[in-house]
Design a protein around this motif. Sequence first.
Motif, PDB file in Angstrom:
ATOM      1  N   GLY A  57       0.783  -1.239   0.000  1.00 19.46           N
ATOM      2  CA  GLY A  57       0.000   0.000   0.000  1.00 19.46           C
ATOM      3  C   GLY A  57       0.807   1.276   0.000  1.00 19.46           C
ATOM      4  O   GLY A  57       0.410   2.267   0.586  1.00 19.46           O
ATOM      5  N   GLY A  58       1.992   1.257  -0.629  1.00 16.13           N
ATOM      6  CA  GLY A  58       2.810   2.456  -0.684  1.00 16.13           C
ATOM      7  C   GLY A  58       3.666   2.671   0.551  1.00 16.13           C
ATOM      8  O   GLY A  58       4.270   3.733   0.718  1.00 16.13           O
ATOM      9  N   SER A  59       3.762   1.677   1.412  1.00 17.38           N
ATOM     10  CA  SER A  59       4.596   1.819   2.607  1.00 17.38           C
ATOM     11  C   SER A  59       6.070   1.680   2.248  1.00 17.38           C
ATOM     12  O   SER A  59       6.431   1.188   1.183  1.00 17.38           O
ATOM     13  CB  SER A  59       4.205   0.769   3.660  1.00 17.38           C
ATOM     14  OG  SER A  59       4.460  -0.534   3.181  1.00 17.38           O
ATOM     15  N   GLU A  60       6.904   2.134   3.141  1.00 18.07           N
ATOM     16  CA  GLU A  60       8.353   2.020   3.006  1.00 18.07           C
ATOM     17  C   GLU A  60       8.792   0.808   3.821  1.00 18.07           C
ATOM     18  O   GLU A  60       8.340   0.625   4.956  1.00 18.07           O
ATOM     19  CB  GLU A  60       8.990   3.286   3.561  1.00 18.07           C
ATOM     20  CG  GLU A  60      10.480   3.329   3.490  1.00 18.07           C
ATOM     21  CD  GLU A  60      11.022   4.690   3.915  1.00 18.07           C
ATOM     22  OE1 GLU A  60      12.214   4.752   4.197  1.00 18.07           O
ATOM     23  OE2 GLU A  60      10.256   5.679   3.967  1.00 18.07           O
ATOM     24  N   ALA A  61       9.664  -0.018   3.267  1.00 24.99           N
ATOM     25  CA  ALA A  61      10.095  -1.222   3.972  1.00 24.99           C
ATOM     26  C   ALA A  61      11.599  -1.422   3.789  1.00 24.99           C
ATOM     27  O   ALA A  61      12.169  -1.005   2.781  1.00 24.99           O
ATOM     28  CB  ALA A  61       9.322  -2.436   3.466  1.00 24.99           C
ATOM     29  N   TRP A  62      12.207  -2.079   4.786  1.00 30.75           N
ATOM     30  CA  TRP A  62      13.655  -2.290   4.786  1.00 30.75           C
ATOM     31  C   TRP A  62      13.988  -3.670   5.335  1.00 30.75           C
ATOM     32  O   TRP A  62      13.370  -4.139   6.289  1.00 30.75           O
ATOM     33  CB  TRP A  62      14.342  -1.253   5.684  1.00 30.75           C
ATOM     34  CG  TRP A  62      14.162   0.150   5.224  1.00 30.75           C
ATOM     35  CD1 TRP A  62      13.144   1.013   5.561  1.00 30.75           C
ATOM     36  CD2 TRP A  62      15.001   0.881   4.332  1.00 30.75           C
ATOM     37  NE1 TRP A  62      13.318   2.221   4.933  1.00 30.75           N
ATOM     38  CE2 TRP A  62      14.456   2.173   4.187  1.00 30.75           C
ATOM     39  CE3 TRP A  62      16.180   0.565   3.654  1.00 30.75           C
ATOM     40  CZ2 TRP A  62      15.035   3.140   3.381  1.00 30.75           C
ATOM     41  CZ3 TRP A  62      16.756   1.540   2.856  1.00 30.75           C
ATOM     42  CH2 TRP A  62      16.192   2.804   2.721  1.00 30.75           C
ATOM     43  N   LEU A  63      15.012  -4.272   4.755  1.00 31.19           N
ATOM     44  CA  LEU A  63      15.643  -5.473   5.280  1.00 31.19           C
ATOM     45  C   LEU A  63      16.965  -4.977   5.872  1.00 31.19           C
ATOM     46  O   LEU A  63      17.754  -4.336   5.172  1.00 31.19           O
ATOM     47  CB  LEU A  63      15.882  -6.469   4.147  1.00 31.19           C
ATOM     48  CG  LEU A  63      16.579  -7.769   4.494  1.00 31.19           C
ATOM     49  CD1 LEU A  63      15.748  -8.587   5.483  1.00 31.19           C
ATOM     50  CD2 LEU A  63      16.815  -8.571   3.212  1.00 31.19           C
ATOM     51  N   ILE A  64      17.195  -5.243   7.166  1.00 27.45           N
ATOM     52  CA  ILE A  64      18.358  -4.669   7.858  1.00 27.45           C
ATOM     53  C   ILE A  64      19.179  -5.768   8.506  1.00 27.45           C
ATOM     54  O   ILE A  64      18.637  -6.656   9.186  1.00 27.45           O
ATOM     55  CB  ILE A  64      17.912  -3.649   8.930  1.00 27.45           C
ATOM     56  CG1 ILE A  64      17.123  -2.509   8.271  1.00 27.45           C
ATOM     57  CG2 ILE A  64      19.123  -3.105   9.698  1.00 27.45           C
ATOM     58  CD1 ILE A  64      16.547  -1.495   9.244  1.00 27.45           C
ATOM     59  N   GLY A  65      20.511  -5.700   8.313  1.00 29.09           N
ATOM     60  CA  GLY A  65      21.451  -6.591   8.973  1.00 29.09           C
ATOM     61  C   GLY A  65      22.128  -5.874  10.122  1.00 29.09           C
ATOM     62  O   GLY A  65      22.557  -4.725   9.980  1.00 29.09           O
TER      63      GLY A  65
END
Length: 180
Positions: A57-65
């Motif tokens: 839905g237009g959200s911002e997402a991140w995969l973080i190490g």
Amino acid sequence: MSVSPVSSSPLPSPAAAAPTQTELLDFVRRTAADAELIASLPLDPEGRTWVRLTGPGGSEAWLIGWPPGTGTGWHDHADSVGAFLTASGELKENALAARLPTDGWRTLELTDGVDRERRLAAGQGRAFGRHHVHEVLNESPDRHAVSVHAYYPPLPRIRRYSRSGQVLRLEQVELPEDWQ
């Protein structure tokens, strides 16, 4: 590290509803279960690494190490709601169970009893509302952690704080161009 989209979701139509905290938590849960995606994140022994994802839905997402011994420091995500989930390893979240004024202050004295601590092993996460002040840490001395995060609306700013005992001090306001 370069930022690149990993998954694709169509942009919401103007009439589409914003994703809820529950929907963001469901997204991070599904994404964290993608073992191939989690394994694809380059891990750096010195600092956090990240890849931007396309959230629902237009959200911002991140995969973080998260290398051993790293953390975010105290911060909030301003007007965004969000969710995050540990995909591997374990993270600790320290949070404040108090609604803070959103603007117009530099230093606050916190009352007793506002501190909350959560340990989030692989597969565990949480959703949070606007102006949620917290810090996230990988306290492991020898193991990376990986997590998935999603925010809506996309982060307008991040406010960074220092903390000494019960005193919280606003130190910096970061805008999207500071981290993208």
